[in-house]
Design an enzyme around this catalytic site. Sequence first.
Site, short mmCIF file in Angstrom:
data_model
loop_
_atom_site.label_atom_id
_atom_site.label_comp_id
_atom_site.label_asym_id
_atom_site.label_seq_id
_atom_site.Cartn_x
_atom_site.Cartn_y
_atom_site.Cartn_z
N ASP A 1 0.86 -1.19 0.00
CA ASP A 1 0.00 0.00 0.00
C ASP A 1 0.89 1.23 0.00
OD1 ASP A 1 -2.05 1.80 0.13
OD2 ASP A 1 -2.87 1.08 2.04
N ALA A 2 1.14 1.77 -1.19
CA ALA A 2 2.07 2.89 -1.31
C ALA A 2 1.47 4.03 -2.13
CB ALA A 2 3.38 2.41 -1.94
N LYS A 3 0.29 3.79 -2.72
CA LYS A 3 -0.44 4.82 -3.47
C LYS A 3 0.47 5.59 -4.42
CE LYS A 3 -4.12 5.06 -0.01
NZ LYS A 3 -3.65 3.97 0.87
N ARG A 4 1.31 4.88 -5.16
CA ARG A 4 2.23 5.51 -6.10
C ARG A 4 1.47 6.03 -7.31
NH1 ARG A 4 4.85 5.31 -1.84
NH2 ARG A 4 6.93 4.39 -1.73
#
Lengths: 308, 308
Positions: A108-111
Amino acid sequence: MSHNEIASFADRLADAVRRTGSVTCVGIDPRLEQLPASIQRIADNGTLDAQAAAYTQFGCELIDVVKDRVACVKPQAAFFEQLGPAGMVSLGQVIRHASDAGLMVITDAKRNDIGSTATAYAQAYLGVGEASPWGSDSLTVSPYLGRDSLEPFVEVCDARAAGVFVLVKTSNPGGGLLQDRLTDGQTVYARVAELIEELNQGRIGKSGYGPIGAVVGATYPEQLAEMRAAMPSSWILIPGFGAQGGTAQDVLAGFDDQGMGAIVNNSRNLIFAHRRPEFAEKFGDARWQDAVSAATDEMNAVLAQRIS
Amino acid sequence: MSHNEIASFADRLADAVRRTGSVTCVGIDPRLEQLPASIQRIADNGTLDAQAAAYTQFGCELIDVVKDRVACVKPQAAFFEQLGPAGMVSLGQVIRHASDAGLMVITDAKRNDIGSTATAYAQAYLGVGEASPWGSDSLTVSPYLGRDSLEPFVEVCDARAAGVFVLVKTSNPGGGLLQDRLTDGQTVYARVAELIEELNQGRIGKSGYGPIGAVVGATYPEQLAEMRAAMPSSWILIPGFGAQGGTAQDVLAGFDDQGMGAIVNNSRNLIFAHRRPEFAEKFGDARWQDAVSAATDEMNAVLAQRIS
């Protein structure tokens, strides 16, 4: 192993859910002050290196507890990045440990970025084993930059049998500011859903799902039902269950007729279960792993009862 | 040093632009195959550790060339993350080197999340010296999650005299898919601009600017003018100049009457200047640093002529 031999991300996730009988996703969100005392002690010298070692120890022990109980885990990159480069080393170790334990990993890094920069993020995170340095099965991504910012991720998903979860309708109170804006009768989040469904066409596996998933919060059950209907080919990752207020009733609408197609994330209530009054009394801080397993079994049971 | 003694981010950026006479921002986007031969050789053994060492060497030499020529640099996190944990160590080293050289550092990582997770990203990246593990003056952030996803960044900006640049209207062809959607006569990007202007109120320094900047692409000059007017308190970071097609004429509208309030990023045409025909012939690969300095001086001159 050639990537051609790996089943698609969507099919592997479906298999993992069937094998474990669980739609629970365990969010790995380490926060120093909430860790069990035995883990906090690893960080006693106060350095970032020591804190990162504590996060690795916690993450790996957590994974050992839940690995036969759930299909997937979701490490939250932010808490590791907060420790600087040492934290990123820890994130890599936790992802590897989860993958080696047979869990599906959603980083979960929302890149998000455009063109070759988006490709760099995709190549960084997507692909298990030697395919990528971080080794995740899938990654959360943010859609603000548009279709040409998602396509590079989709290409890498194709090449490495990986997946992404695109933010669609988020669980936070302020999510509606942009996401709910209506243009010609269609919200921004519905436009994102339409795009996801388009991108999944031609990529749908045996499970009936494609590599492009969606994030839709548990806190908006009506929109969750709307999004399930709008994206029949998309796995839905549902945050907001538990600590954020979403209930088992609320997440029901995210599933298909077979009780598939969605996974429900819970972080705090599972990984810091030793702090919940009912488990604190029974297990205490010293038996935090027993609290995690009890809380995970409980969530599995609640969801299984509802969905079946 | 107490953070109270540091001037605000916006004022420090204004001072740096005045001191150097440059509104150029050097984008540090390392890509192995485009690096000068002498740097590529560092990565000859093919490991990610060696490639990360090459990125560090390149980034630091680049910084030494441009440090008295420009106000700021913008390392692109994606290319470092592509190398896994070793790349993140390199990113940290490059940021430190730039900061120690007196450059303002904008870490381009487009981070975004909600609540305490957004706070973790903010604490990770924002704040120079010992204030944060990564040590950046500012960070790019993505607004899809709404106001309550930006507020945690603003709070850390307040505490650490740091800044953020929020994606508003991006330079890529597909940016309009969500950003241009019109609701009651207002585009999504204009709604983001309105939010930024609100957040800057009560936070405006001597320079006339606040800590919440905006990203508005050079490739949409009309929208750039509209956004300059809509956000009088906001520094604008303008990508898309050079390789993406934006010209000196195109970026003019981003500046205020004093020629301040905007910085113009250029990555490829500066850092890989040794590959441009005019510089390749003059300097060759071996004198890549001379190509970088010539290209940077050229961009400074073109912009100075236009803006003054």
